[in-house]
Design an enzyme around this catalytic site. Structure first.
Site, PDB file in Angstrom:
ATOM      1  CG  ASP A 144      -0.229  -0.113   2.532  1.00 40.17           C
ATOM      2  OD1 ASP A 144       1.002  -0.308   2.526  1.00 40.17           O
ATOM      3  OD2 ASP A 144      -0.891  -0.016   3.578  1.00 40.17           O
ATOM      4  CD  GLU A 145       4.403   2.510   3.283  1.00 37.56           C
ATOM      5  OE1 GLU A 145       5.029   3.559   3.534  1.00 37.56           O
ATOM      6  OE2 GLU A 145       4.611   1.440   3.862  1.00 37.56           O
TER       7      GLU A 145
END
Length: 418
Positions: A144-145
Site C-alpha cells: 500500500d506504499e
C-alpha cells in the site's frame, strides 16, 4: 522532488469498495494464524504471486470469502487480531495488532471482516500500473506504499497542483483514499506522509524546520530499541541529530546512512526494481505443542516457499528457520547448502533446522518462519550428489508447471494429510 504515496487504511478501504455499508463507520479487517494453508481437507484459495515487488510485499495470498463466525470464531473463543482499522475505529483506540476480542470489548459495534489478500494484491497492482503512466519513476515499497520521482517532470511551483490532481484521480478511478508526502529526499517524503494522513498532502521544503520537534521514533527505520539508545544520549527529537554528526559517523555505514536520511541529504534514488535478497514465509499459529503437527506445518510452508522460489528461478545458498514460543522467547538456526534447488531439499533442510531451533521441545509454539537468501548461479553444485540433485530439481520444475495450472495444493506430501 520525490513523493511518497500511502493508501489510507488500505485493506478496509478496499473492503468498502465491495461493501459500501462499511463506509463512515468503525470497521476493521482482521486476520489470524492462517487457518487455511494448514487445513487437512485442502485449501485452493491460496495463490502465489510475483506481480508486485517491494521491500515489504508478500507473495503468498488468499481470499477468505467467508463470514466473521466461520473465520474468527472457534468454539466459544474469538481468535485473531486487527490488521487494519478504519479512522472511525481508531478514534475509539482500536489499533493494528490488537486482538479482535479486545477491540470488540472497546467498541462492541465494531464490524470486523475477514481478509481477502488476493483482492488487495490485485488492487495494488492496478494502482501501480496507473502510477507508472502518471509518474516517470515509480518504486513499490509495500502493498500500500509507493515512491515516485517528479524531478525534471513537474516544476516545484506546480507540485501541489499536480499532487491534488493525482490524489483526486486515484479517488475517482479506484475509490481509494490516499495520502501523499513530498520532499527532495524520499525518506523525508515518507515522513511527511504521516503528517498528511488521512487523505491529505504534505510538502516539505524546509527540512530543518520540519524535523526539529518530531520525536525520533517517528522516523522510518528507527525502532523503539534504537530510540531508547538515542534517548540515553540526550537525543529525543530528529532536530537533535544534526549536531550529533560525529556520533552517527562513528557507527559507520548504518549511522551515516541514517544521519543523511534524517537531514534529507541522502540523495537515494527511486528504485523501479529491487534485486531480491531473500524470500520467505512466516505464519503465526494458535499455541501448539504437538511436534508432529508442527513438522507437518513446516512441510506445508516449505511447499509454498519452494513454489515461490521455483517460479522466480532462484538458487539460494543460505537457509534460515526461526521459532517463537508463547512465552515470547525466540530461537533460530541456519544452514549453508550449495546444491541445485528442489522442493525435497528445502523440505529436508527446514525439518532439520526446525529440530535444531526447537530448544524448548515441551513448550507451545506460536510462530514459524523460514527464509532463503544469498542466491547464486545454478552452475554451482555439489559434485558428489549432482546427478540426484538435478533429478530432484527437474522434478520440482515439473511440479511447478502442474501447480501453475491447477493450483498450489494439487500436489502435496503424504504427511500433510495425516
Amino acid at each position: 522532488m520525490k513523493i511518497h504515496l500511502d493508501l489510507d487504511s488500505f485493506f478496509i478501504s478496499a473492503e468498502r469498495i465491495k461493501n459500501p455499508k462499511l463506509r463512515d463507520i468503525p470497521a476493521a479487517v482482521g486476520g489470524r494464524g492462517d487457518p487455511f494453508i494448514f487445513d487437512k481437507k485442502g485449501q485452493k484459495k491460496v495463490e502465489i504471486e510475483q506481480k508486485n515487488e517491494g521491500a515489504f510485499v508478500p507473495n503468498i495470498f488468499y481470499n477468505s470469502n467467508t463470514t466473521f463466525k466461520n473465520y474468527f470464531v472457534e468454539g466459544k473463543k474469538i481468535r485473531g487480531i486487527i490488521i487494519t482499522a478504519s479512522y472511525e475505529a481508531r478514534k475509539y483506540g482500536i489499533k493494528t495488532g490488537m486482538s479482535i476480542k479486545e477491540a470488540l470489548n472497546i467498541y462492541p459495534k465494531l464490524i470486523v471482516v475477514p481478509p481477502n489478500h488476493l483482492y488487495y494484491h490485485s488492487l495494488s497492482h492496478e494502482l501501480k500500473n496507473f502510477l507508472e503512466k502518471k509518474i516517470p519513476l515509480v518504486e513499490q515499497f509495500s502493498i500500500d506504499e509507493f515512491f515516485g520521482d517528479l524531478s525534471g517532470y513537474i516544476e516545484e511551483k506546480d507540485i501541489e497542483i499536480f499532487l491534488k490532481s493525482l490524489q483526486k484521480e486515484i479517488k475517482e478511478k479506484f475509490e481509494l483514499p490516499i495520502s501523499i508526502g513530498a520532499a527532495k529526499s524520499k525518506w523525508i517524503a515518507k515522513l511527511a506522509t504521516s503528517f498528511a494522513k488521512p487523505n491529505g498532502i504534505k510538502i516539505v521544503k524546509d527540512v530543518e524546520n520540519f524535523i526539529r520537534d518530531i520525536p525520533i521514533e517517528e522516523f522510518p527505520g528507527i525502532g523503539k530499541g534504537f530510540a531508547k539508545r538515542l534517548n540515553r544520549l540526550k537525543i529525543f527529537n530528529l532536530g537533535d541529530i544534526k549536531n550529533a554528526k560525529s556520533l552517527f559517523y562513528s557507527w559507520k555505514t548504518p549511522g551515516i546512512t541514517l544521519y543523511k536520511r534524517v537531514l534529507g541529504i541522502d540523495n537515494e534514488p527511486i528504485l523501479t526494481s529491487h534485486p531480491r535478497k531473500s524470500i520467505g514465509i512466516s505464519r503465526t499459529i494458535d499455541p501448539l505443542k504437538n511436534r508432529e503437527e508442527i513438522k507437518r506445518r513446516v512441510i506445508i510452508m516449505s511447499r509454498f516457499l519452494a513454489y515461490s522460489i521455483e517460479k522466480l528461478n532462484l538458487f539460494p545458498s543460505y537457509y534460515y528457520f526461526s521459532i517463537k514460543y508463547d512465552f515470547k522467547e525466540k530461537s533460530k538456526s541456519h544452514k549453508r547448502v550449495l546444491k541445485p534447488f528442489n522442493e525435497k531439499l528445502l523440505k529436508d533442510i527446514m525439518i532439520d533446522l526446525f529440530q535444531k531451533s526447537d530448544i524448548y521441545p515441551y513448550s507451545n509454539i506460536i510462530r514459524l518462519s523460514m527464509s532463503c537468501s544469498k542466491f547464486y548461479d545454478k552452475k554451482i553444485f555439489d559434485i558428489l550428489s549432482y546427478k540426484e540433485d538435478i533429478k530432484q530439481h527437474n522434478l520440482s520444475i515439473q511440479n511447478m508447471k502442474i501447480r501453475n495450472r491447477y493450483g498450489t495444493d494439487i500436489l502435496k506430501w503424504g504427511i500433510e494429510m495425516i
